[in-house]
Design an enzyme around this catalytic site. Structure first.
Site, PDB file in Angstrom:
ATOM      1  N   HIS A 129       0.788  -1.403   0.058  1.00  0.00           N
ATOM      2  CA  HIS A 129       0.033  -0.015  -0.196  1.00  0.00           C
ATOM      3  C   HIS A 129       0.839   1.296   0.118  1.00  0.00           C
ATOM      4  CE1 HIS A 129      -3.490   2.607   0.648  1.00  0.00           C
ATOM      5  NE2 HIS A 129      -3.693   2.059   1.985  1.00  0.00           N
TER       6      HIS A 129
ATOM      7  N   HIS B  75      -2.181  -2.453  -9.820  1.00  0.00           N
ATOM      8  CA  HIS B  75      -3.211  -1.677  -8.989  1.00  0.00           C
ATOM      9  C   HIS B  75      -4.362  -2.684  -8.898  1.00  0.00           C
ATOM     10  CE1 HIS B  75      -5.926   1.170  -7.118  1.00  0.00           C
ATOM     11  NE2 HIS B  75      -4.785   1.841  -6.701  1.00  0.00           N
TER      12      HIS B  75
ATOM     13  N   ASP C 116       2.469   5.812  -6.604  1.00  0.00           N
ATOM     14  CA  ASP C 116       3.807   6.034  -5.715  1.00  0.00           C
ATOM     15  C   ASP C 116       5.096   5.902  -6.692  1.00  0.00           C
ATOM     16  OD1 ASP C 116       2.468   5.603  -3.467  1.00  0.00           O
ATOM     17  OD2 ASP C 116       2.194   3.689  -3.589  1.00  0.00           O
TER      18      ASP C 116
HETATM   19  N1  COA Z   1       5.197  -6.508  -9.899  1.00  0.00           N
HETATM   20  C1  COA Z   1       5.219  -7.810 -10.616  1.00  0.00           C
HETATM   21  N2  COA Z   1       3.862  -8.339 -10.909  1.00  0.00           N
HETATM   22  C2  COA Z   1       2.964  -7.926 -10.418  1.00  0.00           C
HETATM   23  C3  COA Z   1       2.763  -6.735  -9.907  1.00  0.00           C
HETATM   24  C4  COA Z   1       4.022  -5.986  -9.612  1.00  0.00           C
HETATM   25  N3  COA Z   1       4.013  -4.693  -9.195  1.00  0.00           N
HETATM   26  N4  COA Z   1       1.680  -6.203  -9.668  1.00  0.00           N
HETATM   27  C5  COA Z   1       0.973  -7.270 -10.192  1.00  0.00           C
HETATM   28  N5  COA Z   1       1.505  -8.254 -10.665  1.00  0.00           N
HETATM   29  C6  COA Z   1       1.111  -9.491 -11.310  1.00  0.00           C
HETATM   30  C7  COA Z   1       0.637 -10.366 -10.133  1.00  0.00           C
HETATM   31  O1  COA Z   1       1.733 -10.890  -9.380  1.00  0.00           O
HETATM   32  C8  COA Z   1      -0.174 -11.183 -10.744  1.00  0.00           C
HETATM   33  O2  COA Z   1       0.404 -12.376 -11.341  1.00  0.00           O
HETATM   34  P1  COA Z   1      -0.081 -13.851 -11.378  1.00  0.00           P
HETATM   35  O3  COA Z   1      -1.358 -13.810 -11.987  1.00  0.00           O
HETATM   36  O4  COA Z   1       0.890 -14.516 -12.281  1.00  0.00           O
HETATM   37  O5  COA Z   1      -0.196 -14.218 -10.011  1.00  0.00           O
HETATM   38  C9  COA Z   1      -0.822 -10.445 -11.656  1.00  0.00           C
HETATM   39  O6  COA Z   1      -0.213  -9.337 -11.938  1.00  0.00           O
HETATM   40  C10 COA Z   1      -2.107  -9.869 -11.405  1.00  0.00           C
HETATM   41  O7  COA Z   1      -1.969  -9.193 -10.179  1.00  0.00           O
HETATM   42  P2  COA Z   1      -3.223  -8.435  -9.424  1.00  0.00           P
HETATM   43  O8  COA Z   1      -4.331  -9.194  -9.163  1.00  0.00           O
HETATM   44  O9  COA Z   1      -3.701  -7.115 -10.160  1.00  0.00           O
HETATM   45  O10 COA Z   1      -2.694  -7.862  -8.167  1.00  0.00           O
HETATM   46  P3  COA Z   1      -3.681  -7.464  -6.817  1.00  0.00           P
HETATM   47  O11 COA Z   1      -4.821  -6.742  -6.988  1.00  0.00           O
HETATM   48  O12 COA Z   1      -3.670  -8.691  -6.003  1.00  0.00           O
HETATM   49  O13 COA Z   1      -2.500  -6.578  -5.974  1.00  0.00           O
HETATM   50  C11 COA Z   1      -1.162  -4.575  -5.879  1.00  0.00           C
HETATM   51  C12 COA Z   1      -2.350  -5.176  -6.184  1.00  0.00           C
HETATM   52  C13 COA Z   1      -1.017  -3.073  -5.850  1.00  0.00           C
HETATM   53  C14 COA Z   1      -0.888  -5.178  -4.511  1.00  0.00           C
HETATM   54  C15 COA Z   1       0.160  -5.195  -6.631  1.00  0.00           C
HETATM   55  O14 COA Z   1       0.145  -4.822  -7.991  1.00  0.00           O
HETATM   56  C16 COA Z   1       1.363  -4.695  -6.059  1.00  0.00           C
HETATM   57  O15 COA Z   1       1.909  -5.715  -5.234  1.00  0.00           O
HETATM   58  N6  COA Z   1       2.105  -3.661  -6.392  1.00  0.00           N
HETATM   59  C17 COA Z   1       3.450  -3.387  -6.010  1.00  0.00           C
HETATM   60  C18 COA Z   1       3.190  -2.644  -4.624  1.00  0.00           C
HETATM   61  C19 COA Z   1       2.582  -1.232  -5.002  1.00  0.00           C
HETATM   62  O16 COA Z   1       3.226  -0.562  -5.934  1.00  0.00           O
HETATM   63  N7  COA Z   1       1.579  -0.802  -3.995  1.00  0.00           N
HETATM   64  C20 COA Z   1       0.914   0.338  -4.275  1.00  0.00           C
HETATM   65  C21 COA Z   1      -0.482   0.197  -4.720  1.00  0.00           C
HETATM   66  S1  COA Z   1      -0.832   1.832  -5.081  1.00  0.00           S
END
Ligand code: COA
Length: 376
Positions: free
Chosen positions: A222, A261, A312
């Site tokens: 987050h 996201h 971010d």
């Molecule tokens: N880096 C690498 N892979 C990513 C990713 C990232 N930042 N964000 C999503 N993915 C991948 C996931 O691992 C998933 O892969 P899989 O299907 O092989 O498991 C796929 O993309 C779909 O993920 P999604 O369902 O969109 O993720 P989520 O909704 O569970 O999580 C976040 C959303 C924001 C937590 C996630 O994108 C993340 O951890 N981002 C990095 C942290 C960040 O920047 N947070 C700030 C958010 S505003």
């Protein structure tokens, strides 16, 4: 209703209604009380946006003056809290410091159990005014420097720079900071806001809800991501290494901070505005390297995975270029999001039902308890 479908992470679940903001991923838009966030960022100061989130309308000149006056009146911290900040360990993460400071203010407030609208608004205004003072005081103490008192003749953004560094930077830098606060102010039922609503739904108090929200925001998935973005840019080091770095990280299945996201799939509505101001800071400070690295990382991530940056990603390097230590980035997010959190806390209080979902049990079948003697 007896639907036992589990939506892991509450993905796609509508938990309640809100009048605070609307996230529209299909048209890549975010509005606060109906106003597009990028327009608010370009045309308003952060104080106007705080007023909007709490009152539903943008202020006129008189209302804004009144609001600014009331915020400035609350900036000073109680002496007890200053004493306590001096005792915080200097290795503590500033998110833990600000969480503890907010908790301290709640404990000292004799109105702790009063959650009527007027009291909650006053508590929110106090936190809005004092959170920057806590963050700056803690920053100065950790560095072994004298705490700098807030100044009433400075704007919210200017005053924060003054309390941290003893001076106010160029108008352009202050403006970029103000824009970041506007963009960070509010974002629907994100994890920290939802946490604050869950706590409020039990009829707990506003400060407790904010303490919970800060705890949720701290995590790198987050708000903590803005700090991790800068660590990543430092790890990459040079624009020429960015592509290779990203390809290796993806091969190793690393989570790339500042990308992805839950709601936005084709890009975050706030990114273009923040990127414009972050790039401007690069020019202003003569440090364009971070932009070059970031652009290459973004291009590679989009080409390889079709995953876009979130707010971010540009906010991290922007705060770095403003001269803030990396571990202050998420506390700065708190300074902004306190506005959105408290708007939601007030909304939840006005139309409350305890938030209590169900879970599907997957543990052992029901069985008989045997006495201790029989088990040995
Ligand atoms: N880096 C690498 N892979 C990513 C990713 C990232 N930042 N964000 C999503 N993915 C991948 C996931 O691992 C998933 O892969 P899989 O299907 O092989 O498991 C796929 O993309 C779909 O993920 P999604 O369902 O969109 O993720 P989520 O909704 O569970 O999580 C976040 C959303 C924001 C937590 C996630 O994108 C993340 O951890 N981002 C990095 C942290 C960040 O920047 N947070 C700030 C958010 S505003």
């Amino acid at each position: 209703m007896n639907d036992m479908t589990v939506r892991k992470g509450l993905d796609g679940v509508y938990a309640d209604e809100t009048e605070v903001s609307k996230v529209m991923p299909e048209i890549n838009s975010l509005t606060y009380k109906g106003y597009p966030v990028q327009d608010l960022a370009e045309k308003c100061c952060f104080e106007e946006v705080a007023y909007l989130l709490w009152n539903g309308e943008l202020p006129n000149e008189g209302q804004l003056e009144e609001f600014k006056k009331s915020e400035r009146k609350y900036r000073e911290l109680p002496e007890d809290l200053i004493k306590s900040i001096k005792l915080y360990p200097n290795y503590a993460h500033p998110m833990d410091s600000v969480r503890t400071g907010v908790s301290f203010l709640g404990m000292e407030d004799r109105r702790v159990w009063d959650s009527d609208n007027a009291t909650n608004r006053d508590k929110a205004l106090q936190l809005f005014a004092r959170i920057p003072t806590i963050i700056a005081a803690d920053y100065r103490c950790r560095k072994g420097l004298e705490i700098i008192a807030p100044k009433k003749d400075l704007s919210f953004a200017e005053n924060f720079f003054h309390m941290c560094f003893g001076e106010v930077p160029s108008e352009e830098m202050v403006r970029a900071f103000d824009v970041s606060l506007i963009l960070y102010a509010e974002h629907g039922f994100n994890a920290s806001t939802f946490t604050s609503r869950v706590i409020t739904s039990t009829m707990s108090d506003l400060n407790s809800a904010v303490v919970g929200a800060i705890s949720a925001l701290k995590g790198p998935l987050h708000g903590g991501a803005n700090e991790q973005v800068m660590h990543m840019l430092e790890e990459v080091g040079e624009p020429s290494k960015a592509k290779e770095w990203m390809l290796t990280a993806l091969k190793e299945k690393r989570k790339i901070m500042g990308f992805g996201h839950r709601v936005y799939r084709k890009g975050d509505s706030r990114v273009p505005t923040m990127k414009k101001y972050a790039d401007g800071l690069g020019e202003l400070t003569g440090q364009t390297k971070w932009k070059e690295i970031a652009d290459e990382l973004e291009k590679t991530m989009v080409d390889e995975k079709n995953i876009y940056p979130n707010l971010d990603f540009p906010a991290g390097p922007a705060y770095y270029l403003m001269g803030f230590d990396i571990d202050m980035f998420t506390p700065i997010f708190v300074m902004a999001r306190i506005t959105g959190w408290s708007a939601h806390i007030i909304e939840q209080t006005e139309n409350n039902r305890i938030i209590r979902p169900l879970c599907v049990y997957k543990g052992p079948k029901e069985r008989k308890v045997t006495a201790l003697k029989e088990r040995s």
